[in-house]
Design a protein around this motif. Structure first.
Motif, PDB file in Angstrom:
ATOM      1  N   SER A 184       0.833  -1.206   0.000  1.00  0.00           N
ATOM      2  CA  SER A 184       0.000   0.000   0.000  1.00  0.00           C
ATOM      3  C   SER A 184       0.865   1.253   0.000  1.00  0.00           C
ATOM      4  CB  SER A 184      -0.908  -0.004   1.239  1.00  0.00           C
ATOM      5  OG  SER A 184      -1.620   1.212   1.323  1.00  0.00           O
TER       6      SER A 184
ATOM      7  N   SER B  49      -4.561   1.199   6.679  1.00  0.00           N
ATOM      8  CA  SER B  49      -5.937   0.833   6.364  1.00  0.00           C
ATOM      9  C   SER B  49      -6.648   0.321   7.595  1.00  0.00           C
ATOM     10  CB  SER B  49      -5.937  -0.236   5.269  1.00  0.00           C
ATOM     11  OG  SER B  49      -7.238  -0.708   5.047  1.00  0.00           O
TER      12      SER B  49
ATOM     13  N   LYS C 259      -0.402   4.201   0.841  1.00  0.00           N
ATOM     14  CA  LYS C 259      -1.031   5.155   1.737  1.00  0.00           C
ATOM     15  C   LYS C 259      -0.207   5.307   3.012  1.00  0.00           C
ATOM     16  CE  LYS C 259      -5.770   4.348   0.201  1.00  0.00           C
ATOM     17  NZ  LYS C 259      -7.130   4.006   0.623  1.00  0.00           N
TER      18      LYS C 259
ATOM     19  N   ASP D  47     -10.516  -3.020   5.463  1.00  0.00           N
ATOM     20  CA  ASP D  47     -11.581  -2.203   4.874  1.00  0.00           C
ATOM     21  C   ASP D  47     -11.298  -1.743   3.445  1.00  0.00           C
ATOM     22  OD1 ASP D  47     -12.991  -2.453   7.238  1.00  0.00           O
ATOM     23  OD2 ASP D  47     -12.178  -0.610   8.100  1.00  0.00           O
ATOM     24  N   ASP D  48     -10.040  -1.387   3.159  1.00  0.00           N
ATOM     25  CA  ASP D  48      -9.708  -0.893   1.824  1.00  0.00           C
ATOM     26  C   ASP D  48      -9.660  -1.998   0.773  1.00  0.00           C
ATOM     27  OD1 ASP D  48      -9.588   1.643   2.761  1.00  0.00           O
ATOM     28  OD2 ASP D  48      -7.403   1.805   2.776  1.00  0.00           O
TER      29      ASP D  48
END
Length: 223
Positions: free
Chosen positions: A126, A132, A128, A190-191
């Motif tokens: 990821s 997450s 991000k 969740d992602d």
């Protein structure tokens, strides 16, 4: 006011939880609540050593969860800093005479290690900066009628494999007229996983709809 615990896979995190539990039996009040379930899910294994308060609380939650979900499953444990989840266990046999104990809290298996490695790889990939979120879900899976093979129904459910999805404990619940439904726990990143898509695109379509009539979300909690 909300209580926040973090890094429960570290000694520092467990120390903070141990201090909080001093003189307490549970996180909130004098009986098991969803607060205990959320914190329990973030503790990767039974604490030992100097964390006596956490160990006593962990044993109390474990015993109540084991009696609530008598079906066979490996269980799920997830932390915000380091994740570990159990892979699906062999499906429980249908019928009310199966008295096998639920092994939610056994030693880490090869499947556990594989699931942990897969989730770690997903997190590493990821881009991000913010980690997450994860959620714990309780799902009702309903058969077509009392002649539906519930063992095959559960096998069909657990056959769904995708990144960020981890099946947990399960049990059969009578709904009347000889019909039983499957109640099963799962943890999702969740992602990566949408429960609505899981139901609409995986569980209630061919070939699994041969056994599954419908699915309902009973509980959905952020971890």
């Amino acid at each position: 006011m909300a209580i926040t615990f973090s890094d429960l896979y570290t000694d520092a995190g467990l120390k903070a939880l141990d201090e909080f539990l001093a003189g307490k039996s549970y996180i909130s009040g004098d009986k098991l609540t969803l607060d205990d379930i959320k914190v329990y899910a973030a503790v990767l294994e039974k604490p030992t050593g100097s964390f006596a308060n956490v160990s006593k609380w962990y044993n109390a939650v474990s015993s109540q969860l084991a009696s609530t979900f008598p079906g066979k499953a490996a269980g799920v444990r997830v932390s915000s800093g380091k994740a570990e989840a159990a892979a699906p266990a062999p499906a429980a046999a249908a019928g009310g005479d199966d008295d096998d104990d639920l092994d939610l809290f056994g030693d880490e298996t090869e499947e556990d290690k594989k699931a942990e490695a897969e989730l770690a790889a997903a997190k590493k990939a990821s881009t991000k900066k913010k980690e997450s979120g994860k959620s714990s879900v309780l799902l009702d899976v309903k058969p077509w009628d009392d002649e539906t093979d519930m063992k095959k129904l559960e096998e069909a459910v657990r056959s769904v494999e995708m990144e960020g999805l981890f099946w947990g404990a399960s049990k059969l619940v009578s709904v009347g007229y000889g019909i039983k439904k499957l109640q099963i726990m799962l943890t999702i990143v969740d992602d990566l996983v949408s429960v609505d898509d899981l139901i609409e695109e995986q569980l209630t379509v061919e070939p699994r709809n041969e056994y599954i009539q419908s699915c309902d979300i009973v509980a959905f909690n952020k971890i």
